[in-house]
Design an enzyme around this catalytic site. Sequence first.
Site, short mmCIF file in Angstrom:
data_model
loop_
_atom_site.label_atom_id
_atom_site.label_comp_id
_atom_site.label_asym_id
_atom_site.label_seq_id
_atom_site.Cartn_x
_atom_site.Cartn_y
_atom_site.Cartn_z
N ASN A 93 0.83 -1.22 0.00
CA ASN A 93 0.00 0.00 0.00
C ASN A 93 0.86 1.26 0.00
O ASN A 93 0.73 2.14 0.84
CB ASN A 93 -0.99 0.01 1.17
N ASP A 151 -3.51 -5.19 1.68
CA ASP A 151 -3.47 -4.71 3.07
C ASP A 151 -3.66 -3.21 3.19
O ASP A 151 -3.13 -2.43 2.41
CB ASP A 151 -2.15 -5.09 3.74
N ASN A 277 -5.62 0.07 13.40
CA ASN A 277 -6.52 -0.65 12.49
C ASN A 277 -5.98 -2.06 12.32
O ASN A 277 -4.92 -2.23 11.73
CB ASN A 277 -6.57 0.07 11.14
N ASP A 304 3.15 -5.40 11.97
CA ASP A 304 2.35 -4.37 11.29
C ASP A 304 3.01 -3.00 11.52
O ASP A 304 2.34 -2.00 11.81
CB ASP A 304 0.89 -4.37 11.76
ZN LIG Z 1 -3.80 -4.28 7.65
#
Ligand SMILES: [Zn+2]
Length: 436
Positions: A93, A151, A277, A304
Site C-alpha cells: 500500500n 493490506d 486498524n 504491522d
Molecule cells: Zn492491515
Amino acid sequence: MLLQNGRIIDSANNLDCIGDVLIEHGVVAQISQTPIDFDGDTIDCTDCIISPGLIDIHVHFREPSNGKHEETIETGCASAIAGGFTTVCTMPNTTPAIDTPELVIQSIETANAIGLCRVLPTACATLERKGEQIAPIAELVAAGAIAITDDGDVVEDDAMMQAVLEQCREHNVPFMQHCQDPKETLGGVMNAGKVQQELGYGPWPRSAEESVIARDIGLNETIGASWHAQHLSSGGSVTLIREAQERTLPISGEASPHHLLLTDEACKKIGTMAKMNPPLREKHDIALIKEGIVDGTITILATDHAPHPLATKELPFADASFGIVGLDCALALYARALLADNTIDWPHMLAMMTVQPASLINRQDLGQLRVGDKADITIIDPNCQWTIQSEEFSSRARNCPFDGWDVSCKAIATIYGGKIVFEALGSRIARCENTQ
Ligand SMILES: [Zn+2]
C-alpha cells in the site's frame, strides 16, 4: 566468525542446547555442543540466545512514497536489524501501490543495494488496491512477490475474492487478508464498547473482522489457497480460524504486539497513539488470542510496523492516522506479552518469528539454523533491561505507544548473510587482527 557458548534455539529442528556456531563464507559452517577451536573473530554468547534471524511478514516501509518519506526501505531496514530481524515482508500500500512486476523488482533491487536485511515484497491483489480489477498475479509472483494482499483494505467483492484466491492457489502464493468489512466500520475509529461510548468516538465492532474471516473461509473451502489473516484483534476470529483448521483448511493468522499488550482503555490514557486498524480490543480478546497462540491456532507474530509522521497523530482522535511502528522494540514486547507470564517458552516464541513465517511464505531456506544455510542469525540477550525510547529508534517514525516502557530482552546482534549488520555487543566481541 565464531559465536561461543550461547543457547542455540532452532525450533524447526528441535534444537535447544548450549554450544558454538561457526560462520564461514556467509553460511553456517558448524554447530557444536562442544567448544569449536577457531582462530578469528569471536562473539561471547554466554547467557544469550543464538536464534535463526527473525522474520516479520508484515511491515510498511512507505517506498515508493510520492515524496512523503514517512519511512524508506533504508530506514525501515535499519529499524528491522536494530530489532533483530533479518527478513521482512513489505506491504504494497505504497504510492504508487505495488501492482506491477516492475515495482516488485524495484523494491527488491533497492533493498539489495542497501544490503542491511532481506526485503521480500508482497504485491497487490487488485490494481491500485481498488478492488475493481484483478492484479496480474502470475507476473507479480514471477517478479518475486512473496504474497498477495491489498493490506490497508479488504478485498470486499465476493467474486473478486474468489478469483484472487484461485490465482493464488494456481501460483502457489499465500493470500494475506486485511479483515475489515468497510460497511461495518463507517466512521469507526475504536473498539465498539463501553470505553468507546464513554469517549463518544465512532464504533468499530469485532464483527467487521470476523465476518470477513468467515466469508473467506467459506469461499476458500473448495479452492484451498493458503489464506492468512493479518493482525488479529478479536477473540472470535481465533475461534473461526481454529474451526477451519480442524477441517484441515490451509488457514493461518498472525498476532501483533499491540493487540497482545494493550486494550481499548489505552485510547483513554494515551489518545491517538492507541489508534489502530484493527482497533485495540478488550482483556478477554487478549486471553483468546493467547489461547490461540498456546494451542497453535495462531502460528505467526508480526508487527504491522506502520510509520506515520507525528503530525498525523497529533490530530483529534477521529482524524488521526491509524497504526504504530514496531520493529525496533517488537522482540522485547513479545517477550513481555508471552514469556513473562509463561504463556509460551522461548523455543515456541522464536518458532513464531522464524520457521513459521518462513513456512507461510514458502521460504524453507529461511528461519532455520542448519549447516550450509545462509548465516542469518540473531543474538538475543534475554535479560537485558532497557527502556523503550522512540527518539532512539532507527525507524524514521516515532509513533509508538510503548515509549517509556521498561522491558527486559534485546537483540544485541543481527547477522545477515554472515555479516554483522547491527550490534550492541560491547566487550562480547573480540576481533582477530589476522582476519579481515
Ligand atoms: Zn492491515
